[in-house]
Every structure is written in structure tokens, then in C-alpha cells.
Write a protein that holds these residues in place. Sequence first.
Motif, PDB file in Angstrom:
ATOM      1  N   HIS A  90       0.819  -1.205   0.000  1.00  0.00           N
ATOM      2  CA  HIS A  90       0.000   0.000   0.000  1.00  0.00           C
ATOM      3  C   HIS A  90       0.861   1.266   0.000  1.00  0.00           C
ATOM      4  CE1 HIS A  90      -2.638   3.039   2.131  1.00  0.00           C
ATOM      5  NE2 HIS A  90      -3.227   2.835   0.985  1.00  0.00           N
ATOM      6  N   PHE A 101      -0.964  13.817  -7.579  1.00  0.00           N
ATOM      7  CA  PHE A 101      -2.168  14.341  -6.931  1.00  0.00           C
ATOM      8  C   PHE A 101      -1.876  15.428  -5.904  1.00  0.00           C
ATOM      9  CE2 PHE A 101      -3.587  10.499  -8.858  1.00  0.00           C
ATOM     10  CZ  PHE A 101      -4.821  10.854  -9.349  1.00  0.00           C
ATOM     11  N   ILE A 146     -11.175  13.171 -15.452  1.00  0.00           N
ATOM     12  CA  ILE A 146     -10.271  12.050 -15.165  1.00  0.00           C
ATOM     13  C   ILE A 146      -9.637  11.548 -16.462  1.00  0.00           C
ATOM     14  CG2 ILE A 146     -11.940  10.116 -15.177  1.00  0.00           C
ATOM     15  CD1 ILE A 146      -9.219  10.583 -12.566  1.00  0.00           C
ATOM     16  N   ALA A 229     -11.956   5.061  -9.404  1.00  0.00           N
ATOM     17  CA  ALA A 229     -12.139   5.865  -8.182  1.00  0.00           C
ATOM     18  C   ALA A 229     -12.404   7.313  -8.535  1.00  0.00           C
ATOM     19  CB  ALA A 229     -10.879   5.773  -7.313  1.00  0.00           C
ATOM     20  N   THR A 233     -17.725   8.303  -7.537  1.00  0.00           N
ATOM     21  CA  THR A 233     -18.147   9.010  -6.330  1.00  0.00           C
ATOM     22  C   THR A 233     -18.444  10.485  -6.595  1.00  0.00           C
ATOM     23  OG1 THR A 233     -15.790   8.910  -5.913  1.00  0.00           O
ATOM     24  CG2 THR A 233     -17.187   7.764  -4.363  1.00  0.00           C
ATOM     25  N   LEU A 270     -20.488  17.063   0.932  1.00  0.00           N
ATOM     26  CA  LEU A 270     -19.663  15.868   1.130  1.00  0.00           C
ATOM     27  C   LEU A 270     -20.050  15.149   2.417  1.00  0.00           C
ATOM     28  CD1 LEU A 270     -16.262  17.285  -0.101  1.00  0.00           C
ATOM     29  CD2 LEU A 270     -17.422  15.274  -1.043  1.00  0.00           C
ATOM     30  N   PHE A 333     -13.997  11.341   2.856  1.00  0.00           N
ATOM     31  CA  PHE A 333     -12.795  10.927   2.120  1.00  0.00           C
ATOM     32  C   PHE A 333     -11.982   9.915   2.928  1.00  0.00           C
ATOM     33  CE2 PHE A 333     -13.185  15.306   0.108  1.00  0.00           C
ATOM     34  CZ  PHE A 333     -13.551  14.821  -1.149  1.00  0.00           C
ATOM     35  N   ARG A 338      -5.207   5.535   4.398  1.00  0.00           N
ATOM     36  CA  ARG A 338      -5.856   5.362   3.091  1.00  0.00           C
ATOM     37  C   ARG A 338      -6.696   6.567   2.698  1.00  0.00           C
ATOM     38  NH1 ARG A 338      -5.667  -0.013   1.289  1.00  0.00           N
ATOM     39  NH2 ARG A 338      -4.603  -1.290   2.817  1.00  0.00           N
ATOM     40  N   TYR A 339      -6.472   7.701   3.320  1.00  0.00           N
ATOM     41  CA  TYR A 339      -7.239   8.917   2.999  1.00  0.00           C
ATOM     42  C   TYR A 339      -7.250   9.121   1.481  1.00  0.00           C
ATOM     43  CZ  TYR A 339      -8.826  13.760   3.131  1.00  0.00           C
ATOM     44  OH  TYR A 339      -9.547  14.917   2.946  1.00  0.00           O
ATOM     45  N   CYS A 340      -8.410   9.498   0.964  1.00  0.00           N
ATOM     46  CA  CYS A 340      -8.610   9.623  -0.483  1.00  0.00           C
ATOM     47  C   CYS A 340      -7.543  10.494  -1.146  1.00  0.00           C
ATOM     48  CB  CYS A 340      -9.990  10.218  -0.752  1.00  0.00           C
ATOM     49  SG  CYS A 340     -10.293  10.565  -2.489  1.00  0.00           S
ATOM     50  N   MET A 341      -6.868   9.921  -2.149  1.00  0.00           N
ATOM     51  CA  MET A 341      -5.831  10.686  -2.830  1.00  0.00           C
ATOM     52  C   MET A 341      -6.436  11.731  -3.758  1.00  0.00           C
ATOM     53  SD  MET A 341      -3.070   7.732  -3.544  1.00  0.00           S
ATOM     54  CE  MET A 341      -1.705   8.840  -3.522  1.00  0.00           C
ATOM     55  N   GLY A 342      -7.664  11.508  -4.188  1.00  0.00           N
ATOM     56  CA  GLY A 342      -8.305  12.439  -5.117  1.00  0.00           C
ATOM     57  C   GLY A 342      -9.081  13.544  -4.416  1.00  0.00           C
ATOM     58  N   LEU A 350     -16.235  19.890  -7.413  1.00  0.00           N
ATOM     59  CA  LEU A 350     -17.526  20.234  -6.796  1.00  0.00           C
ATOM     60  C   LEU A 350     -17.655  21.742  -6.629  1.00  0.00           C
ATOM     61  CD1 LEU A 350     -17.683  17.354  -4.171  1.00  0.00           C
ATOM     62  CD2 LEU A 350     -19.161  17.640  -6.161  1.00  0.00           C
TER      63      LEU A 350
HETATM   64  C1  HEM Z   1     -16.565  13.024  -3.977  1.00  0.00           C
HETATM   65  C2  HEM Z   1     -15.617  12.273  -4.486  1.00  0.00           C
HETATM   66  C3  HEM Z   1     -14.829  11.213  -3.752  1.00  0.00           C
HETATM   67  C4  HEM Z   1     -15.115  10.565  -2.569  1.00  0.00           C
HETATM   68  C5  HEM Z   1     -16.318  10.751  -1.657  1.00  0.00           C
HETATM   69  C6  HEM Z   1     -14.025   9.639  -2.324  1.00  0.00           C
HETATM   70  C7  HEM Z   1     -13.936   8.816  -1.208  1.00  0.00           C
HETATM   71  C8  HEM Z   1     -12.866   8.000  -0.923  1.00  0.00           C
HETATM   72  C9  HEM Z   1     -12.711   7.221   0.306  1.00  0.00           C
HETATM   73  C10 HEM Z   1     -13.721   7.145   1.424  1.00  0.00           C
HETATM   74  C11 HEM Z   1     -11.533   6.580   0.229  1.00  0.00           C
HETATM   75  C12 HEM Z   1     -10.905   5.685   1.317  1.00  0.00           C
HETATM   76  C13 HEM Z   1     -11.174   4.237   1.102  1.00  0.00           C
HETATM   77  C14 HEM Z   1     -10.724   3.385   2.277  1.00  0.00           C
HETATM   78  O1  HEM Z   1     -10.273   3.907   3.312  1.00  0.00           O
HETATM   79  O2  HEM Z   1     -10.849   2.158   2.172  1.00  0.00           O
HETATM   80  C15 HEM Z   1     -10.931   6.921  -1.038  1.00  0.00           C
HETATM   81  C16 HEM Z   1      -9.728   6.433  -1.481  1.00  0.00           C
HETATM   82  C17 HEM Z   1      -9.192   6.751  -2.707  1.00  0.00           C
HETATM   83  N1  HEM Z   1      -9.665   7.674  -3.604  1.00  0.00           N
HETATM   84 FE1  HEM Z   1     -11.321   8.768  -3.444  1.00  0.00          FE
HETATM   85  N2  HEM Z   1     -13.134   9.738  -3.347  1.00  0.00           N
HETATM   86  C18 HEM Z   1     -13.581  10.683  -4.242  1.00  0.00           C
HETATM   87  C19 HEM Z   1     -12.957  11.092  -5.397  1.00  0.00           C
HETATM   88  C20 HEM Z   1     -11.761  10.613  -5.859  1.00  0.00           C
HETATM   89  C21 HEM Z   1     -11.092  11.038  -7.063  1.00  0.00           C
HETATM   90  C22 HEM Z   1     -11.600  12.149  -7.992  1.00  0.00           C
HETATM   91  C23 HEM Z   1      -9.958  10.275  -7.179  1.00  0.00           C
HETATM   92  C24 HEM Z   1      -8.862  10.275  -8.211  1.00  0.00           C
HETATM   93  C25 HEM Z   1      -8.743  10.997  -9.221  1.00  0.00           C
HETATM   94  C26 HEM Z   1      -9.910   9.393  -6.038  1.00  0.00           C
HETATM   95  C27 HEM Z   1      -8.901   8.483  -5.798  1.00  0.00           C
HETATM   96  C28 HEM Z   1      -8.795   7.709  -4.665  1.00  0.00           C
HETATM   97  C29 HEM Z   1      -7.713   6.757  -4.454  1.00  0.00           C
HETATM   98  C30 HEM Z   1      -6.535   6.472  -5.382  1.00  0.00           C
HETATM   99  C31 HEM Z   1      -7.951   6.163  -3.198  1.00  0.00           C
HETATM  100  C32 HEM Z   1      -7.143   5.045  -2.532  1.00  0.00           C
HETATM  101  C33 HEM Z   1      -6.293   5.600  -1.428  1.00  0.00           C
HETATM  102  C34 HEM Z   1      -5.593   4.506  -0.644  1.00  0.00           C
HETATM  103  O3  HEM Z   1      -6.004   3.340  -0.654  1.00  0.00           O
HETATM  104  O4  HEM Z   1      -4.582   4.824   0.009  1.00  0.00           O
HETATM  105  N3  HEM Z   1     -11.018   9.621  -5.252  1.00  0.00           N
HETATM  106  N4  HEM Z   1     -11.756   7.801  -1.714  1.00  0.00           N
END
Ligand code: HEM
Length: 391
Positions: A90, A101, A146, A229, A233, A270, A333, A338-342, A350
Motif C-alpha cells: 500500500h 495528486f 479524469i 475511483a 463518487t 460531502l 474521504f 488510506r485517505y482519499c488521494m483524489g 464540486l
Molecule cells: C466526492 C468524491 C470522492 C469521494 C467521496 C471519495 C472517497 C474515498 C474514500 C472514502 C476513500 C478511502 C477508502 C478506504 O479507506 O478504504 C478513497 C480512497 C481513494 N480515492 Fe477517493 N473519493 C472521491 C474522489 C476521488 C477522485 C476524484 C480520485 C482520483 C482521481 C480518487 C482516488 C482515490 C484513491 C486512489 C484512493 C485510494 C487511497 C488509498 O487506498 O490509500 N477519489 N476515496
Amino acid sequence: MSTLPFQQSDGPLRRPPELGELQAQGPVHPVTTAVGDPAWLVTGYEEVRRLLADDRLGRAHPEPERASRSGESALFGGPLGNFDTEQTDHRRMRALLQPHFSPKRMRALRPRIEELTTTLLDEMEAAGSPADLHAALALPLPIAVICELLGVPYDDRDRFRAWSQAAADVTDRARSEQGLADLFLYGRDLVARKRAEGDPDADVISCLAATDGVGDDEAAMLGMSLLFAGHETTVTAIGMGTLWMMSTPGEWQALAADPGRVDATVEEILRGFGLGGGGLVRYARTDLDVEGVQVRTGDLLLLDTGAANHDPAAYPEPERFDPDGSGAPHLSFGHGARYCMGAPLARIELSVVFAQLVTRFPGLRLGLPVEEMTFDPKTLTGGLTALPVTW
Ligand code: HEM
């Protein structure tokens, strides 16, 4: 014992009553998942936040074939990765993606996101009222953004959208696995093409393909996870955010009168758009005590960020749309490793969308009562299938 999913009998904008009752009893609950497996549903804000940052939980399982599942989705319904190496794997994944990002990189994309949004809204306006905001904006914008970032041809959108939707199917494992396999094969072709084109700075997939030590399979896998991803969402957040604002008297007008409220509005969207009753999948890597509950190695925990975001202990009036509220920072997020990278990208998308929408359509109204809107219960995010509006 409760069985998931909970019935949303009070409509799409209110917590399922059964979830509210559980939350009133405590933060951790034994439940049966939608596929009949045992799990712990964690619904308290403090507990969800703490467990998201706890490295005694992970996405992998010591015996994956025996693991409880939350649903049939190949990616999100069950264990992922290798139990022994998941933390190192990871960290490697994040290190490879992080440079693409950074908030600075994301901010540089804003003018292009504004341009894409303006073009889509021009087309919607030209076609006239009524319109389907889902088809006109919520869906195409995140896909276009994207695509440009990753270097995926926009003309392929119907194909990869169909595969992503199949991959996200929480009810049909074979369909979900096929969708994932199709996405991966497409990613492999794309990586091969990028290598042949030989311009490593052109886009994220070109750059990943040109990174030392990253093979075709890994570049394809990373690229396709981002493609997936990076849109599903955000599409749901735009649709549900519009719906929530339109259903809160005065909110649209307040934002139109003061566009400076847009960032606070986006944070509130959000917070609100997931209502709980599911959650982020984690497996206990060891035996542990969670608020007096004995969790065993390999147990499934569903860290319910939607429930946490509506926990009355963290938000005095959880179901009120209140951008001026003083509640805790939302967990949409995720949190921790694992905080969302996006997140920076999603926030910009938004913010641009709602700033332009209220300015250009201050009189926007829903074309149907909220109760008559249709959602897709098969997909992970459960978003709207259409969003009729008039102006
Ligand atoms: C409103 C839009 C979004 C929401 C609500 C959201 C939500 C999340 C959440 C809750 C996680 C954590 C998952 C976990 O802990 O198991 C996550 C991980 C991730 N998100 Fe987002 N996301 C959004 C948009 C995006 C966008 C636009 C991208 C990329 C361009 C993205 C890329 C990722 C990636 C790569 C991870 C994995 C991070 C990791 O495992 O370390 N997300 N997202």
C-alpha cells in the motif's frame, strides 16, 4: 441482529430509521451483511475515525476464501491484497501516485475544469428547460476530467463506464469480476500505446508506464483504479448535492447571493451525501477490543463513514443541511493511511460545479418530487440514475 441493507423508509435524504435506532444504542453493532455474512457495523463518529487510523485493521485477510463479505463487488465487497505484504504494497502504491495528486498539481487543473463545466452548461442551456442534470453535467464532467488527467481517450467513455459500473455491481460477483477484467485489459492496451508514443510527461498513465520498476500490469492496474475511483463518487456527490440543496428551502438562493459560501457548501454536501448503512471494508489483523466488543482476527468491520457523518454526538442536527454548522470535519474521504488521494481534485470539481450552477441557474428547481427520483441500488455509491431539473 440487524441485516443490511437498511430500508430507507424516510426517503433518500434521511438516515434509515433502523440505523438511527442502532446509533442511539452505541457505536459498534453485530450485523448480517447483504450476502448473509457476519460483520461489525461501526456507526459512531469517534470510533470510525479512530479505527480508520488503526493499523491493526487492513483490507487483506489471512484466509481470503473464508472471509466475510459485505457484498458481491469484486473490488469492494471482500478482502483485497496479500495479508503479509499489504502495508508495504500500500505504501508503494501511494508513493507512486502521490506526485500526480499534489494540491499544487490539482490547482493547476482548475481553469480547465472551469472550461469543461462552462461548455457542458452552455449545451444544457441551449437545449432548454427541462433537462437531466445527471446526463448533462454530473456524469460527463468527472469523466472528462479524469480522462484528461490520466490520458484516457474521452471517446472510449461509454465502454469504460459500462465496465466500471459492472465492476461496482454489489449484487452480482461474476458481472463485477468481468467488469474489472475488461477494465484491466483496456488499461493494458492503453499502457502499451503510451509506451509506444514515448511521451512520459503527457499524462499520469504515460508517466506511470515510464517509471522505473513499474511493469505494464502494475501501470494498468493503477491507471484503471484511478479511472474508477476518479469518477463514480464525484458523479454521485454532484447529483446528491444538488438534490439536497434543492430540498432545503432558501439554500440555493443563499449560495447564488453569496458565491463565497461555495467551499463551505461543498464540505456540507460531502458530509451529507452518504447516509450510512454500509461502510469501508476492513479486516482485523489481530484480536482486538473495540469499545468493549471482542473482535477476532479476520472479523469484518464496516467503518460506516455515512453513519459517522450523521452521528448526533458529532453533529447536533445531523439531517439539516447547514454549511454554517460547527460540526466535526466529515469523514467522506476516509481518514488515516488510506485517505482519499483524489480529495483535492474532487473538492475543486464540486466547487466549480456549484459555483457555476448557481450563478447561471439561480432559479433552478427539481423537475420531480424527491420521492419520485430514481437511484441505482446495484452500484456501490447508489447514486441517481437521472436528475430532472427546470429553470
Ligand atoms: C466526492 C468524491 C470522492 C469521494 C467521496 C471519495 C472517497 C474515498 C474514500 C472514502 C476513500 C478511502 C477508502 C478506504 O479507506 O478504504 C478513497 C480512497 C481513494 N480515492 Fe477517493 N473519493 C472521491 C474522489 C476521488 C477522485 C476524484 C480520485 C482520483 C482521481 C480518487 C482516488 C482515490 C484513491 C486512489 C484512493 C485510494 C487511497 C488509498 O487506498 O490509500 N477519489 N476515496
